[in-house]
Motif scaffolding. Structure first.
Motif: not given
Length: 179
Positions: A20-21, A127-128, A130, A134, A140
């Motif tokens: 992810e991300s 990392w963001e 969402d 996420r 991640r």
């Protein structure tokens, strides 16, 4: 440079995998523009938006099947390359992470990994969050490690892409050649 092998549909399918991300969607879209072709967005995003929830275990096979069906449809209009933002292999990996098992039908789809090239996006950008999709930086990094272990265990060759978008595009251009 060795050219990627085209599938029966005449295009070389390029799997873009990553946690992810990690920039899969951004890269997929940019590659499609650069190579004047199409890309297949990650169906999971649409699923989460439409259902306003994260998928359940029983949703995983349908998500992977829909992703593959969209990929097959896009192959008919793709030019030379089809950039695939995720594959059934990632859906199966997330099933292992969240439910500690993979449905037999999903495992069968994931075993089909028939791509000319597999690219893996490094989780080296920020990392963001969402929405519902996420988890965290820790998840991640764990998924990234599991992905590399899975690819290695299955003998799937891959190229790890790192850096910002322009750096990643240059790395892919070294593999595929200039558009």
């Amino acid at each position: 440079m060795k050219m990627p092998v085209a599938g029966i549909d005449g295009v070389a399918r390029v799997a873009i995998l990553g946690a992810e991300s990690s920039g899969k969607s951004t890269l997929s879209e940019a590659l499609a523009r650069r190579y004047s072709t199409v890309w297949v967005p990650e169906y999971l995003r649409e699923f989460v938006d439409v259902h306003a929830r994260v998928p359940r275990e029983e949703d995983q096979f349908g998500i992977a099947r829909t992703q593959l069906a969209r990929e097959d449809a896009a192959a008919h209009v793709a030019q030379r390359y089809l950039f695939c933002d995720t594959t059934a292999l990632m859906t199966a990996l997330y099933s292992r992470v969240y439910w500690d098992r993979v449905d037999a039908q999903l495992a069968q789809l994931a075993a089909r990994h028939a791509y000319a090239i597999t690219l893996v996006t490094a989780p080296d950008g920020p990392w963001e969050p969402d929405g519902l999709q996420r988890e965290s930086e820790e998840v991640r990094q764990m998924v990234h490690r599991l992905l590399l272990e899975t690819l290695d265990a299955r003998g799937i060759a891959y190229t790890l892409l790192a850096g910002d978008l322009p750096q990643r595009l240059r790395q892919v251009e070294q593999l595929l050649g200039a558009p």
